[in-house]
Design an enzyme around this catalytic site. Structure first.
Site, PDB file in Angstrom:
ATOM      1  N   ASP A   1      54.162 -10.603  -9.323  1.00 32.94           N
ATOM      2  CA  ASP A   1      53.372 -10.092  -8.198  1.00 32.94           C
ATOM      3  C   ASP A   1      51.911 -10.440  -8.402  1.00 32.94           C
ATOM      4  O   ASP A   1      51.268  -9.928  -9.320  1.00 32.94           O
ATOM      5  CB  ASP A   1      53.534  -8.571  -8.106  1.00 32.94           C
ATOM      6  CG  ASP A   1      54.845  -8.172  -7.464  1.00 32.94           C
ATOM      7  OD1 ASP A   1      55.149  -8.692  -6.368  1.00 32.94           O
ATOM      8  OD2 ASP A   1      55.568  -7.351  -8.047  1.00 32.94           O
TER       9      ASP A   1
ATOM     10  N   ASP B   1      62.242  -6.289  -1.543  1.00 30.88           N
ATOM     11  CA  ASP B   1      61.213  -5.930  -2.523  1.00 30.88           C
ATOM     12  C   ASP B   1      60.571  -4.588  -2.189  1.00 30.88           C
ATOM     13  O   ASP B   1      59.894  -4.453  -1.163  1.00 30.88           O
ATOM     14  CB  ASP B   1      60.145  -7.037  -2.520  1.00 30.88           C
ATOM     15  CG  ASP B   1      59.077  -6.846  -3.587  1.00 30.88           C
ATOM     16  OD1 ASP B   1      59.192  -5.909  -4.393  1.00 30.88           O
ATOM     17  OD2 ASP B   1      58.118  -7.650  -3.593  1.00 30.88           O
TER      18      ASP B   1
HETATM   19  C1  DX5 Z   1      54.794  -4.291  -4.284  1.00 27.12           C
HETATM   20  C2  DX5 Z   1      55.336  -5.443  -5.077  1.00 27.12           C
HETATM   21  C3  DX5 Z   1      56.694  -5.170  -5.605  1.00 27.12           C
HETATM   22  C4  DX5 Z   1      56.727  -4.019  -6.536  1.00 27.12           C
HETATM   23  C5  DX5 Z   1      58.117  -3.571  -6.731  1.00 27.12           C
HETATM   24  O1  DX5 Z   1      53.549  -4.606  -3.883  1.00 27.12           O
HETATM   25  O2  DX5 Z   1      55.438  -6.600  -4.268  1.00 27.12           O
HETATM   26  O3  DX5 Z   1      57.266  -6.336  -6.192  1.00 27.12           O
HETATM   27  O4  DX5 Z   1      56.166  -4.311  -7.776  1.00 27.12           O
HETATM   28  O5  DX5 Z   1      58.097  -2.442  -7.544  1.00 27.12           O
HETATM   29  P1  DX5 Z   1      59.083  -1.227  -7.320  1.00 27.12           P
HETATM   30  O6  DX5 Z   1      60.480  -1.787  -7.521  1.00 27.12           O
HETATM   31  O7  DX5 Z   1      58.662  -0.282  -8.374  1.00 27.12           O
HETATM   32  O8  DX5 Z   1      58.884  -0.733  -5.932  1.00 27.12           O
HETATM   33 ZN    ZN Z   2      56.708  -8.320  -5.019  1.00 25.84          ZN
END
Ligand code: DX5
Ligand code: ZN
Length: 221
Positions: free
Chosen positions: A37, A180
């Site tokens: 990310d 996601d």
């Molecule tokens: C949010 C990111 C995600 C996030 C997912 O901005 O794009 O990839 O890190 O994390 P979880 O699974 O904890 O929601």
């Molecule tokens: Zn992400």
């Protein structure tokens, strides 16, 4: 037949960037992708690492890199991330001020032999990006507002996933659907049943007492 699900574990919950390489090495024999990310403090509030860390991960592990660019005007950075070793490079539809530049950016990523993903935020409808479904490899559906790991999955996104899946079937397309945000063992099955192929997991896997068990749970095993 049971569908094959790919897991892409996110780097977002890892507070220390120096721990990311160890995480990548641990995960390289357990999941399909490391979900990197990248945030620029403009498209989203948070600022994270850039292509140099991704290059380092690539040099030190075997894991496939699923790079999620949450940055404004991503077209400028495409080459940096491909040179760093991105296997999937995902850009956000909303990050283009001039939407006419989007086909060119998609073409550029493909030309460089990299899988191209297009992502939409929860408020963006599939209709807006439908024409790109014919050319991209991945549609990344955000099920939380981008910017932060550990948020709650928005159940209304299931309908969007199903809509994209239906469109893919009706048009005989091959792109993968990646979901996601807020994915966990409780909602994974409904997300897969709606049509997802790749599940991103940040907190659920990273924060688990037993990460191997958490991964298997997401796969439905
Ligand atoms: C949010 C990111 C995600 C996030 C997912 O901005 O794009 O990839 O890190 O994390 P979880 O699974 O904890 O929601
Ligand atoms: Zn992400």
């Amino acid at each position: 037949m049971k569908k094959n699900i790919a897991i892409s574990v996110s780097t977002d919950p890892i507070p220390n960037y120096s721990d990311i390489i160890d995480y990548a090495k641990y995960m390289q024999t357990r999941v399909e992708f490391l979900h990197c990310d990248v945030m620029d403090g403009k498209f989203v509030e948070k600022v994270t690492y850039d292509a140099s860390l991704i290059k380092n991960i690539n040099l030190n592990s075997l894991i496939m890199l699923d790079v999620h660019l949450m940055v404004d005007e991503p077209a400028y950075y495409i080459d940096d991330y491909i040179n760093a070793g991105a296997n999937i490079l995902t850009i956000h539809y909303e990050a283009f001020k001039n939407k006419e530049k989007l086909p060119e950016a998609i073409h550029h990523i493909k030309e460089r032999n990299t899988l191209v993903g297009l992502s939409i935020k929860p408020a963006t409808s599939f209709k807006e990006i439908r024409t790109f479904a014919y050319t991209v490899d991945v549609i990344l559906v955000m099920s939380v507002e981008p910017g932060l790991s550990g948020q709650k999955f928005m159940p209304e996104i299931l309908d969007k996933i199903a809509e994209i899946n239906k469109f893919r079937e009706e048009n005989n397309l091959r792109f993968k659907i990646e979901v996601d945000g807020g994915v966990n063992a409780t909602n994974a099955k409904s997300i897969i049943d709606a049509g997802a192929d790749i599940l991103v997991s940040g907190m659920y896997v990273y924060g688990a007492k037993n990460r191997d068990v958490a991964i298997e749970e997401l796969r439905g095993n």
